[in-house]
Design a protein around this motif. Structure first.
Motif, short mmCIF file in Angstrom:
data_model
loop_
_atom_site.label_atom_id
_atom_site.label_comp_id
_atom_site.label_asym_id
_atom_site.label_seq_id
_atom_site.Cartn_x
_atom_site.Cartn_y
_atom_site.Cartn_z
N LYS A 14 24.67 59.96 29.09
CA LYS A 14 25.44 59.56 30.33
C LYS A 14 26.80 60.52 30.16
O LYS A 14 27.22 60.68 29.05
CB LYS A 14 25.71 57.91 30.43
CG LYS A 14 24.55 57.30 30.61
CD LYS A 14 24.84 55.67 30.79
CE LYS A 14 23.45 54.98 30.84
NZ LYS A 14 22.94 55.21 32.26
N ASN B 64 24.07 57.89 35.31
CA ASN B 64 25.44 58.07 34.74
C ASN B 64 26.00 56.70 34.76
O ASN B 64 27.03 56.54 34.02
CB ASN B 64 26.25 59.16 35.04
CG ASN B 64 25.67 60.58 34.83
OD1 ASN B 64 25.36 60.64 33.72
ND2 ASN B 64 25.67 61.37 35.76
N HIS B 65 25.62 55.87 35.36
CA HIS B 65 26.54 54.42 35.39
C HIS B 65 26.33 53.60 34.03
O HIS B 65 25.14 53.29 33.64
CB HIS B 65 26.14 53.81 36.26
CG HIS B 65 26.96 52.48 36.70
ND1 HIS B 65 28.01 52.68 37.47
CD2 HIS B 65 26.81 51.15 36.43
CE1 HIS B 65 28.62 51.41 37.58
NE2 HIS B 65 27.97 50.68 37.01
#
Length: 691
Positions: A136, A102-103
């Motif tokens: 994300k 998710n970064h």
């Protein structure tokens, strides 16, 4: 000690050391995100995985397991830990892949770029692709004040910021809410954080979730020149690094100094840098017909020479400000001695401290690190949270370790740790009896901290003597331990006292020079005095900013700020420190000692040095202890015993801290827009609490 084999190397470590610390002692590099030496162990990033032979058939989080928890081999061999095995490599690659699910890949616009732990460790321990193609996760940014910028989508939930604010700063305003994909770090009510140390979460954050709001989009780390220096925003003398680009300071960061500030600095230290470039004095000025006009150095010096020539020596005075370095105070003292004037003072707040009392009478004798050895603390007329926030964090650290009660005399306030308030004024000190005195007397290393609020008053010497007498009576002063500590608020104060920059025989102090008692008054960056009391004097101001001293001045000579000169400072514990020059002064401004040296030539009283090296050579010859840089001075118990014998009559007025606004204590801070915003927020919070 316990034996351990790390990657084939046998070492001996303390049984309570973590595997991570043991591996590092063996020379192995172990990546981590959540682990920090000064914070409690969370064990939630799992990046520090290692393989333990004979243990579970899976990687082990090295930060959360101690050496004593390992089992020896079947024949009693030392436990074996591997940090580079295929199992470890695969585990770290998997953890990194999870962290990057998710970064956001926004490194080109992230202020953490180039200094990002995630970026570095992804290159060293990650893989070049991801198996995840899902969208994300996005998290709303939080407002936590004017100092720290949040982009919470980047957060990896290491909780360093939460643990720092709770454990070190002593506020419970950050926390993690939600679970799983909904977990996020927030301030709960989304308001500005109240800690004076909150900026340290920027350094702690291993990603770009928390960055410096004033520094945002200003520069990249590889563009900056990095200069090691010393902080002057308070008397602690924190180790700092000044990052500059060209002639402009871009940011200020902490340096590691275990004896003084560990690795923390206050928000004023960190964010005051924008005040270094606003409201600056960059040329001389001379007052004509009631108005200041730009002038040349020759004109300014000529005006001073004419006035000094027509003035008797005993009608000339000088006051040194709170940010002055030892070199310029030494030069000013030499100039005043050459002019024949005994009217010199470096104590703007009117404190009673004097070099004639002995060095032990005005130092923080146990040292800042000595706080951790104390087992009972009494605070007298001091507010360490606002007078020295990093030192206050050290007191909190000692309280958290247990077995150290803290008592205080003065106005009640939140110091971030439990305090037993036993009075508000001198009567509580001189009449200290009963349980509190018994606790101090029973302690092996009692610590009595005296603040400027207790001694910057007419009965200050009697109060100081009473505190010293109490220290002697309860056994706080001995050959093994000197627990009598004076906490200063001005970076220049101890250096001025060491130099003897106090009135000579028949000389006038700060108060004595008021009301036209002197005809010519030199102000060396002195802005914290009531300028209206010096009407009738011809004022020569040597300083950096258009503050109160410059508004009152008849002649202004532009000087250099602390980042623009190489200067010596002595902190509250008597430690001599040297700050290096990071940039050059603006315009025609010059280093203060050089200004005074040039002026002395014009006045016909030439000072005996032509360079900083020559000045320091004479300084060290006259005062040898200034040559011992970064050394804690030996304990001077005799001075404390002598101080205790002075006695005197104390008043009844309650103690009041000399710091009324933490964020606006000096000309640089008052020129800072960031500090002004923080001051307004703090004032609003106090008003809201009162209502």
């Amino acid at each position: 000690m316990a034996k351990l084999i790390v990657d084939g190397t046998e070492i001996e470590v303390a049984p309570d050391a973590t595997l991570l610390q043991a591996c590092e002692q063996a020379g192995a590099e172990v990546p981590r995100f959540c682990f920090h030496e000064r914070l409690s162990i969370a064990g939630n990033c799992r990046m520090c995985l290692v393989e333990v032979k004979g243990g579970p058939p899976k990687p082990t989080a090295s930060c959360a397991m101690q050496v004593k928890d390992l089992r020896p081999g079947p024949n009693g061999e030392p436990p074996v830990v591997l940090t580079k095995s295929p199992m470890v490599k695969k585990a770290r690659e998997g953890v990194m892949e999870f962290l990057l699910i998710n970064h956001p890949l926004d490194c080109p616009i992230c202020d953490q770029g180039g200094e990002c732990d995630l970026q570095d460790q992804a290159m060293a321990y990650g893989v070049d692709s991801s198996r995840y193609v899902e969208n994300k996760r996005a998290v709303e940014d939080k407002y936590i004040g004017p100092l720290v910028k949040t982009i919470m989508t980047r957060c990896i939930h290491c909780t360093r910021c939460v643990r720092f604010t709770t454990e070190v700063a002593g506020i419970t305003e950050l926390g993690l809410i939600g679970r799983g994909e909904d977990a996020e770090i927030t301030t709960y009510l989304e308001r500005a954080m109240s800690s004076e140390l909150q900026g340290n979460v920027i350094d702690l954050c291993p990603v770009g979730a928390l960055t410096s709001k004033p520094y945002a989009y200003q520069a990249r780390p590889w563009e900056l020149a990095k200069t090691e220096s010393v902080d002057v925003m308070d008397a602690l003398g924190s180790a700092i690094r000044v990052d500059s680009r060209g002639r402009e300071v871009m940011r200020i960061l902490p340096r590691l100094n275990e004896e003084v500030n560990e690795e923390w600095i206050s928000d004023k230290t960190r964010f005051v840098w924008d005040g270094l470039k606003t409201q600056r004095l960059d040329r001389p000025y001379v007052r004509e017909n009631g108005r200041l006009r730009p002038a040349s150095w020759t004109e300014a010096f000529a005006a001073i020479k004419a006035k000094v020539a027509a003035t008797a020596p005993n009608r000339i005075g000088a006051i040194a400000g709170d940010l002055a370095s030892v070199e310029e105070i030494y030069a000013l003292k030499g100039l005043m001695a050459a002019l024949g004037s005994p009217n010199v003072d470096g104590r703007q707040d009117g404190t009673v401290l004097d070099g004639s009392l002995g060095r032990g009478a005005y130092l923080f004798n146990p040292g800042v690190a000595g706080i951790e050895a104390a087992d009972a603390i009494l605070l007298v007329g001091t507010d360490p949270r606002h007078e020295a926030p990093v030192l206050n964090a050290r007191i909190r650290k000692r309280w958290r370790a247990g077995g150290c009660p803290v008592y205080a005399i003065g106005g009640k306030r939140d110091l971030t740790y439990p305090v037993t308030w036993i009075g508000t004024g001198p009567e509580a000190l001189t009449g200290l009896d009963g349980a509190v005195r018994d606790v101090l007397a029973a302690a092996k290393r009692p610590l009595i901290v005296v603040g400027q609020g207790a001694i910057a008053r007419p009965d200050g010497l009697a109060v100081l003597s009473a505190a010293a007498k109490l220290a002697v009576d309860v056994g706080a002063v001995s050959d093994e331990w000197n627990g009598f500590a004076v906490l200063h608020t001005a970076a220049s104060r101890v250096g001025a006292l060491d130099l003897g920059f106090t009135p000579g025989a028949g000389g006038l102090d700060v108060r004595g020079m008021q009301g036209g008692a002197v005809d010519v008054l030199f102000l060396l960056g002195a802005d914290e005095i009531a300028m209206g009391n010096y009407v009738g004097s011809f004022v020569v101001y040597v300083g950096t900013h258009g503050d109160s001293g410059a508004h009152r001045a008849d002649v202004i000579l532009p000087g250099a700020a602390y980042t623009e000169k190489s200067g010596t400072y002595v902190n509250t514990e008597g430690r001599v420190q040297v700050g290096a020059r990071a940039t050059f002064p603006p315009g025609e401004a010059r280093e203060d000692w050089a200004v005074l040296r040039a002026l002395s030539d014009v006045l016909g009283k030439r000072l005996p040095f032509d360079s900083l090296a020559q000045l320091r050579a004479r300084l060290y010859a006259d005062h040898p202890h200034f040559a011992a840089v970064d050394v804690l001075p030996p304990s001077d118990t005799a001075s404390v015993v002598g101080l205790a014998a002075i006695g005197g009559t104390v008043g009844t007025a309650p103690f009041a801290s000399t710091i009324t606004d933490f964020y606006l204590t000096n000309p640089i801070a008052r020129a800072s827009a960031v500090m002004a915003e923080c001051s307004a927020l703090a004032a609003g919070a106090v008003k809201a609490a009162a209502e």
